[in-house]
Design a protein around this motif. Structure first.
Motif, PDB file in Angstrom:
ATOM      1  N   LYS A  47      -0.818   2.362  -5.462  1.00  0.00           N
ATOM      2  CA  LYS A  47       0.626   2.274  -5.217  1.00  0.00           C
ATOM      3  C   LYS A  47       1.345   3.573  -5.575  1.00  0.00           C
ATOM      4  O   LYS A  47       2.147   4.089  -4.789  1.00  0.00           O
ATOM      5  CB  LYS A  47       1.211   1.118  -6.033  1.00  0.00           C
ATOM      6  CG  LYS A  47       2.725   0.994  -5.926  1.00  0.00           C
ATOM      7  CD  LYS A  47       3.246  -0.136  -6.808  1.00  0.00           C
ATOM      8  CE  LYS A  47       4.765  -0.204  -6.778  1.00  0.00           C
ATOM      9  NZ  LYS A  47       5.286  -1.289  -7.656  1.00  0.00           N
ATOM     10  N   ASN A  48       1.051   4.120  -6.747  1.00  0.00           N
ATOM     11  CA  ASN A  48       1.791   5.286  -7.220  1.00  0.00           C
ATOM     12  C   ASN A  48       1.476   6.553  -6.435  1.00  0.00           C
ATOM     13  O   ASN A  48       2.333   7.442  -6.330  1.00  0.00           O
ATOM     14  CB  ASN A  48       1.513   5.513  -8.704  1.00  0.00           C
ATOM     15  CG  ASN A  48       2.295   4.576  -9.601  1.00  0.00           C
ATOM     16  OD1 ASN A  48       3.409   4.869 -10.008  1.00  0.00           O
ATOM     17  ND2 ASN A  48       1.723   3.415  -9.907  1.00  0.00           N
ATOM     18  N   PHE A  49       0.279   6.637  -5.885  1.00  0.00           N
ATOM     19  CA  PHE A  49      -0.096   7.824  -5.124  1.00  0.00           C
ATOM     20  C   PHE A  49      -0.172   7.558  -3.628  1.00  0.00           C
ATOM     21  O   PHE A  49      -0.643   8.402  -2.875  1.00  0.00           O
ATOM     22  CB  PHE A  49      -1.421   8.387  -5.660  1.00  0.00           C
ATOM     23  CG  PHE A  49      -1.312   8.870  -7.081  1.00  0.00           C
ATOM     24  CD1 PHE A  49      -0.733  10.092  -7.365  1.00  0.00           C
ATOM     25  CD2 PHE A  49      -1.738   8.070  -8.130  1.00  0.00           C
ATOM     26  CE1 PHE A  49      -0.595  10.534  -8.675  1.00  0.00           C
ATOM     27  CE2 PHE A  49      -1.610   8.493  -9.446  1.00  0.00           C
ATOM     28  CZ  PHE A  49      -1.028   9.738  -9.721  1.00  0.00           C
ATOM     29  N   ALA A  50       0.356   6.410  -3.205  1.00  0.00           N
ATOM     30  CA  ALA A  50       0.502   6.077  -1.784  1.00  0.00           C
ATOM     31  C   ALA A  50      -0.775   6.381  -1.011  1.00  0.00           C
ATOM     32  O   ALA A  50      -0.770   7.133  -0.041  1.00  0.00           O
ATOM     33  CB  ALA A  50       1.685   6.848  -1.195  1.00  0.00           C
ATOM     34  N   ILE A  51      -1.862   5.749  -1.441  1.00  0.00           N
ATOM     35  CA  ILE A  51      -3.168   6.101  -0.879  1.00  0.00           C
ATOM     36  C   ILE A  51      -3.503   5.305   0.377  1.00  0.00           C
ATOM     37  O   ILE A  51      -3.747   5.876   1.449  1.00  0.00           O
ATOM     38  CB  ILE A  51      -4.258   5.940  -1.949  1.00  0.00           C
ATOM     39  CG1 ILE A  51      -4.040   6.983  -3.060  1.00  0.00           C
ATOM     40  CG2 ILE A  51      -5.656   6.113  -1.336  1.00  0.00           C
ATOM     41  CD1 ILE A  51      -5.020   6.888  -4.210  1.00  0.00           C
ATOM     42  N   THR A  52      -3.537   3.976   0.281  1.00  0.00           N
ATOM     43  CA  THR A  52      -4.051   3.194   1.414  1.00  0.00           C
ATOM     44  C   THR A  52      -2.983   2.849   2.444  1.00  0.00           C
ATOM     45  O   THR A  52      -3.323   2.367   3.532  1.00  0.00           O
ATOM     46  CB  THR A  52      -4.714   1.898   0.933  1.00  0.00           C
ATOM     47  OG1 THR A  52      -3.761   1.106   0.210  1.00  0.00           O
ATOM     48  CG2 THR A  52      -5.903   2.192   0.038  1.00  0.00           C
ATOM     49  N   ALA A  53      -1.717   3.081   2.133  1.00  0.00           N
ATOM     50  CA  ALA A  53      -0.676   2.809   3.134  1.00  0.00           C
ATOM     51  C   ALA A  53      -0.928   3.648   4.381  1.00  0.00           C
ATOM     52  O   ALA A  53      -1.429   4.775   4.295  1.00  0.00           O
ATOM     53  CB  ALA A  53       0.699   3.137   2.545  1.00  0.00           C
ATOM     54  N   PRO A  54      -0.618   3.121   5.572  1.00  0.00           N
ATOM     55  CA  PRO A  54      -0.830   3.894   6.795  1.00  0.00           C
ATOM     56  C   PRO A  54      -0.109   5.234   6.747  1.00  0.00           C
ATOM     57  O   PRO A  54       0.992   5.347   6.192  1.00  0.00           O
ATOM     58  CB  PRO A  54      -0.236   2.980   7.885  1.00  0.00           C
ATOM     59  CG  PRO A  54      -0.279   1.613   7.305  1.00  0.00           C
ATOM     60  CD  PRO A  54      -0.044   1.784   5.829  1.00  0.00           C
TER      61      PRO A  54
END
Length: 213
Positions: free
Chosen positions: A199-206
């Motif tokens: 969440k904090n490093f916005a990894i798996t979001a498209p």
């Protein structure tokens, strides 16, 4: 060949109490590359670097460190995306105070803007025709001082592919983190830690990055 890598800058994580799990030996100020190939001690070093910024209650063991990380509203890490030209050997690294948590700001370049990439030195992206010129120290210091003239050129149309590659590397690193958490024995804390880092490093979001037409 131009490559783009997700990296974090190493703090002095061995100052004071040692981390409660094995960590790779890396000098402060060096760069840890994040991808699916990271070994357990490199993943452990990443988590220790996150914990280095926060207060951990004694005795500072494994559970206390992870609990302290999970209690944080925001997790941050000095770093971002590093650009390398393997032909010339030139490397442009994130500047001071740039954070891995802002790596997606590079998408702004696709629409003609330069994101803030840190300072001292202050990396900057300049649009030169159909190319992007990524300076290690932009603005008035482009041609003077320690970083005078240091830059990497890449086709504008290549940026979307490079960003997508960095995204895949970060997803791969998150998988390595998941395996590490299991082997270290974090159990439910491990699942929560992986979710917090995602969440904090916005990894798996498209990643919405459209190639230049």
């Amino acid at each position: 060949m131009i490559t783009m890598e997700a990296v974090i800058e190493m703090p002095a994580v061995t100052d004071g109490s040692p981390p409660p799990w094995p960590v790779a030996a890396m000098a402060p100020g060096s760069w840890l590359v994040l991808n699916a190939s990271c070994a357990d001690d490199q993943v452990g070093l990443f988590v220790a670097a996150l914990a280095n910024r926060i207060e951990v209650l004694p005795p500072g063991g494994r559970d206390e460190v992870v609990t302290a990380l999970l209690a944080e509203d925001f997790l941050i890490a000095a770093g971002g995306l590093r650009i390398r030209d393997s032909t010339t050997g030139t490397v442009v690294t994130p500047g001071c105070c740039a954070g891995l948590e802002d790596w997606r700001d590079w998408v702004q370049v696709v629409v003609g803007d330069s994101p803030w990439l840190g300072h001292d030195p202050g990396p900057e992206v300049e649009i030169v025709g159909d190319e992007l010129r990524v300076w290690q120290d932009g603005g008035p210091n482009r041609y003077r001082g320690r970083w005078a003239g240091v830059h990497v050129d890449l086709p504008h149309r290549a940026l979307s592919g490079l960003l997508s590659g960095a995204h895949r590397d970060l997803v791969g690193f998150l998988n390595a983190l998941t395996r590490w958490a299991t082997r270290v024995g974090l159990q439910q804390r491990g699942t929560a830690l992986v979710e917090a880092i995602d969440k904090n490093f916005a990894i798996t979001a498209p990643l919405d990055v459209q190639p230049l037409q």
